[in-house]
Design an enzyme around this catalytic site. Sequence first.
Site, PDB file in Angstrom:
ATOM      1  N   HIS A  13       0.843  -1.193   0.000  1.00 32.83           N
ATOM      2  CA  HIS A  13       0.000   0.000   0.000  1.00 32.83           C
ATOM      3  C   HIS A  13       0.880   1.245   0.000  1.00 32.83           C
ATOM      4  O   HIS A  13       2.095   1.152   0.208  1.00 32.83           O
ATOM      5  CB  HIS A  13      -0.952   0.001   1.220  1.00 32.83           C
TER       6      HIS A  13
HETATM    7  C1  T46 Z   1       3.115   0.701   6.913  1.00 32.49           C
HETATM    8  C2  T46 Z   1       3.769  -0.593   7.152  1.00 32.49           C
HETATM    9  C3  T46 Z   1       5.229  -0.493   7.206  1.00 32.49           C
HETATM   10  C4  T46 Z   1      -4.195  -0.354  13.438  1.00 32.49           C
HETATM   11  O1  T46 Z   1      -5.320  -0.533  13.910  1.00 32.49           O
HETATM   12  N1  T46 Z   1      -3.437   0.691  13.882  1.00 32.49           N
HETATM   13  C5  T46 Z   1      -2.189   0.934  13.415  1.00 32.49           C
HETATM   14  O2  T46 Z   1      -1.533   1.901  13.869  1.00 32.49           O
HETATM   15  C6  T46 Z   1      -1.673   0.082  12.391  1.00 32.49           C
HETATM   16  C7  T46 Z   1      -0.284   0.322  11.825  1.00 32.49           C
HETATM   17  C8  T46 Z   1      -2.428  -0.950  11.940  1.00 32.49           C
HETATM   18  N2  T46 Z   1      -3.667  -1.167  12.460  1.00 32.49           N
HETATM   19  C9  T46 Z   1      -4.466  -2.321  11.981  1.00 32.49           C
HETATM   20  C10 T46 Z   1      -4.967  -2.180  10.548  1.00 32.49           C
HETATM   21  C11 T46 Z   1      -5.004  -3.619  10.064  1.00 32.49           C
HETATM   22  O3  T46 Z   1      -6.229  -4.191  10.417  1.00 32.49           O
HETATM   23  O4  T46 Z   1      -3.623  -3.473  12.005  1.00 32.49           O
HETATM   24  C12 T46 Z   1      -3.895  -4.291  10.873  1.00 32.49           C
HETATM   25  C13 T46 Z   1      -2.625  -4.525  10.069  1.00 32.49           C
HETATM   26  O5  T46 Z   1      -2.228  -3.273   9.497  1.00 32.49           O
HETATM   27  P1  T46 Z   1      -1.639  -3.170   8.015  1.00 32.49           P
HETATM   28  O6  T46 Z   1      -2.343  -4.111   7.118  1.00 32.49           O
HETATM   29  O7  T46 Z   1      -1.626  -1.740   7.644  1.00 32.49           O
HETATM   30  O8  T46 Z   1      -0.150  -3.734   8.261  1.00 32.49           O
HETATM   31  P2  T46 Z   1       1.124  -3.590   7.340  1.00 32.49           P
HETATM   32  O9  T46 Z   1       2.239  -4.264   8.059  1.00 32.49           O
HETATM   33  O10 T46 Z   1       0.853  -4.021   5.965  1.00 32.49           O
HETATM   34  O11 T46 Z   1       1.438  -2.041   7.292  1.00 32.49           O
HETATM   35  C14 T46 Z   1       1.926  -1.366   8.421  1.00 32.49           C
HETATM   36  C15 T46 Z   1       1.336   0.059   8.486  1.00 32.49           C
HETATM   37  O12 T46 Z   1      -0.067   0.012   8.553  1.00 32.49           O
HETATM   38  C16 T46 Z   1       1.714   0.866   7.308  1.00 32.49           C
HETATM   39  O13 T46 Z   1       1.379   2.223   7.507  1.00 32.49           O
HETATM   40  O14 T46 Z   1       3.677   1.574   6.275  1.00 32.49           O
HETATM   41  O15 T46 Z   1       3.325  -1.258   8.335  1.00 32.49           O
END
Ligand code: T46
Length: 134
Positions: free
Chosen positions: A52
């Site tokens: 993303h």
């Molecule tokens: C990024 C990369 C490096 C939350 O509720 N609060 C938060 O602060 C974050 C980061 C995530 N979430 C929830 C949203 C999703 O349901 O945790 C779940 C996993 O998040 P995400 O799919 O965004 O995870 P990554 O590892 O793909 O991405 C994360 C960050 O979201 C993103 O900003 O740059 O790490």
Amino acid sequence: MKIESLLQTIKIIKDHRGTVQPVEGNGKNLPFAIKRVYFLDNLDADEPRGFHAHKDLEQLMLVLRGGCTLLLDDGHQKLKHNLVRGEEGLLIHKMIWREMSNFQPGTLIAVFASEHYDESDYIRSYDDFKKLVK
Ligand code: T46
């Protein structure tokens, strides 16, 4: 985009008791005030993450243990970088597509973010991202 411009030195202070690695916002290590810190842990080498971009969010990624491979893409240029434990932090600006993979066993990553969590700030479709950065 040049990867060198995204790399920030986050100094590790060492003495006989161990190490301290401070991260300061508001123009010191980061060009933004830190509103949120989160940690990526229990990562599986075979489960890539990211895929993303963010419309406004800016972040500094710092590996606390282990390492991983990052693919960064500004819509014009793609860069692959191995981020490992050390004094190297990676500043990920807004509108950069990121993919994280090849997590070393036990990897722990701290992320310092300019904004609170906001799902509407995510661009999760690569096609949409490409249209927006055209
Ligand atoms: C990024 C990369 C490096 C939350 O509720 N609060 C938060 O602060 C974050 C980061 C995530 N979430 C929830 C949203 C999703 O349901 O945790 C779940 C996993 O998040 P995400 O799919 O965004 O995870 P990554 O590892 O793909 O991405 C994360 C960050 O979201 C993103 O900003 O740059 O790490």
